[in-house]
Design a protein around this motif. Structure first.
Motif, short mmCIF file in Angstrom:
data_model
loop_
_atom_site.label_atom_id
_atom_site.label_comp_id
_atom_site.label_asym_id
_atom_site.label_seq_id
_atom_site.Cartn_x
_atom_site.Cartn_y
_atom_site.Cartn_z
N MET A 1 -82.95 -34.02 -17.67
CA MET A 1 -82.32 -32.91 -18.39
C MET A 1 -82.88 -31.56 -17.95
SD MET A 1 -79.93 -34.02 -20.21
CE MET A 1 -79.59 -32.63 -21.27
N LYS A 2 -84.18 -31.50 -17.68
CA LYS A 2 -84.77 -30.25 -17.18
C LYS A 2 -84.19 -29.88 -15.82
CE LYS A 2 -89.22 -30.53 -19.55
NZ LYS A 2 -90.67 -30.69 -19.37
N ILE A 3 -84.06 -30.89 -14.96
CA ILE A 3 -83.50 -30.64 -13.63
C ILE A 3 -82.05 -30.19 -13.73
CG2 ILE A 3 -82.83 -31.78 -11.47
CD1 ILE A 3 -85.41 -33.43 -11.72
N LEU A 4 -81.28 -30.84 -14.60
CA LEU A 4 -79.88 -30.46 -14.76
C LEU A 4 -79.72 -29.06 -15.35
CD1 LEU A 4 -78.27 -33.82 -15.94
CD2 LEU A 4 -78.03 -32.68 -13.73
N ARG A 5 -80.66 -28.64 -16.18
CA ARG A 5 -80.61 -27.28 -16.72
C ARG A 5 -80.96 -26.24 -15.66
NH1 ARG A 5 -84.36 -27.89 -21.34
NH2 ARG A 5 -83.51 -29.81 -22.14
N LEU A 6 -81.87 -26.57 -14.75
CA LEU A 6 -82.28 -25.62 -13.72
C LEU A 6 -81.33 -25.59 -12.52
CD1 LEU A 6 -86.13 -26.21 -13.62
CD2 LEU A 6 -84.92 -24.25 -14.57
N LEU A 7 -80.52 -26.61 -12.36
CA LEU A 7 -79.65 -26.72 -11.19
C LEU A 7 -78.66 -25.56 -11.07
CD1 LEU A 7 -79.26 -28.63 -8.82
CD2 LEU A 7 -77.53 -29.82 -10.13
N PRO A 8 -77.94 -25.16 -12.12
CA PRO A 8 -77.01 -24.03 -11.95
C PRO A 8 -77.73 -22.72 -11.58
CG PRO A 8 -76.54 -25.18 -13.99
CD PRO A 8 -77.80 -25.75 -13.44
N ARG A 9 -78.89 -22.49 -12.18
CA ARG A 9 -79.66 -21.28 -11.85
C ARG A 9 -80.12 -21.30 -10.40
NH1 ARG A 9 -84.03 -20.54 -16.39
NH2 ARG A 9 -82.44 -20.94 -17.92
N ALA A 10 -80.61 -22.44 -9.96
CA ALA A 10 -81.08 -22.55 -8.58
C ALA A 10 -79.92 -22.38 -7.60
CB ALA A 10 -81.76 -23.90 -8.37
N THR A 11 -78.76 -22.91 -7.94
CA THR A 11 -77.60 -22.77 -7.07
C THR A 11 -77.17 -21.31 -6.98
OG1 THR A 11 -76.86 -24.98 -7.75
CG2 THR A 11 -75.23 -23.56 -6.71
N LEU A 12 -77.17 -20.61 -8.09
CA LEU A 12 -76.80 -19.19 -8.08
C LEU A 12 -77.77 -18.36 -7.26
CD1 LEU A 12 -74.93 -17.00 -9.26
CD2 LEU A 12 -76.58 -16.77 -11.10
N ILE A 13 -79.06 -18.62 -7.40
CA ILE A 13 -80.06 -17.88 -6.63
C ILE A 13 -79.91 -18.15 -5.13
CG2 ILE A 13 -82.55 -17.70 -6.17
CD1 ILE A 13 -82.96 -18.11 -9.21
N LEU A 14 -79.68 -19.40 -4.77
CA LEU A 14 -79.49 -19.73 -3.36
C LEU A 14 -78.24 -19.09 -2.79
CD1 LEU A 14 -80.60 -23.47 -3.23
CD2 LEU A 14 -81.71 -21.51 -2.18
N MET A 15 -77.17 -19.02 -3.57
CA MET A 15 -75.94 -18.37 -3.11
C MET A 15 -76.16 -16.87 -2.91
SD MET A 15 -73.04 -20.37 -5.32
CE MET A 15 -71.89 -19.04 -5.16
N LEU A 16 -76.90 -16.24 -3.81
CA LEU A 16 -77.17 -14.81 -3.67
C LEU A 16 -78.05 -14.52 -2.45
CD1 LEU A 16 -77.75 -13.77 -7.38
CD2 LEU A 16 -75.82 -13.17 -5.93
N LEU A 17 -78.98 -15.41 -2.17
CA LEU A 17 -79.84 -15.22 -1.00
C LEU A 17 -79.11 -15.52 0.30
CD1 LEU A 17 -83.19 -16.73 -2.29
CD2 LEU A 17 -82.66 -14.33 -1.90
N ALA A 18 -78.18 -16.45 0.28
CA ALA A 18 -77.48 -16.85 1.50
C ALA A 18 -76.31 -15.94 1.84
CB ALA A 18 -76.98 -18.29 1.36
N ALA A 19 -75.78 -15.19 0.89
CA ALA A 19 -74.60 -14.36 1.14
C ALA A 19 -74.81 -13.34 2.26
CB ALA A 19 -74.15 -13.69 -0.15
N PRO A 20 -75.90 -12.56 2.28
CA PRO A 20 -76.06 -11.60 3.39
C PRO A 20 -76.25 -12.29 4.74
CG PRO A 20 -77.54 -11.05 1.57
CD PRO A 20 -76.93 -12.37 1.25
N VAL A 21 -76.92 -13.40 4.74
CA VAL A 21 -77.15 -14.12 6.00
C VAL A 21 -75.84 -14.63 6.56
CG1 VAL A 21 -78.32 -16.12 7.03
CG2 VAL A 21 -79.49 -14.73 5.32
N LEU A 22 -74.96 -15.10 5.69
CA LEU A 22 -73.67 -15.60 6.15
C LEU A 22 -72.69 -14.48 6.48
CD1 LEU A 22 -73.28 -18.59 3.67
CD2 LEU A 22 -73.94 -18.67 6.07
#
Length: 64
Positions: free
Chosen positions: A9-30
């Motif tokens: 449950m902890k992992i599932l709660r953190l998964l959307p946040r981690a995905t959003l952070i990774l998308m924000l970091l990857a956007a300029p690179v892409l």
């Protein structure tokens, strides 16, 4: 079994946040390759007109 469920449950709660952070970091690179691929719209300076003032200054300085 509760410990495994709690961890899941902890992992599932953190998964959307981690995905959003990774998308924000990857956007300029892409975005960089997309910007480099578009070479059709290029703004260039007008061609430099040669006025030969440098040559006149060089000759006058050598005579002096």
């Amino acid at each position: 079994m509760n410990r495994i469920a709690d961890n899941a449950m902890k992992i599932l709660r953190l998964l959307p946040r981690a995905t959003l952070i990774l998308m924000l970091l990857a956007a300029p690179v892409l975005a960089v390759p997309m910007m480099r691929a578009d070479t059709g719209n290029r703004i260039e300076a007008p061609p430099h007109k040669n006025t030969s003032v440098g040559f006149v200054l060089l000759i006058s300085l050598q005579r002096g």
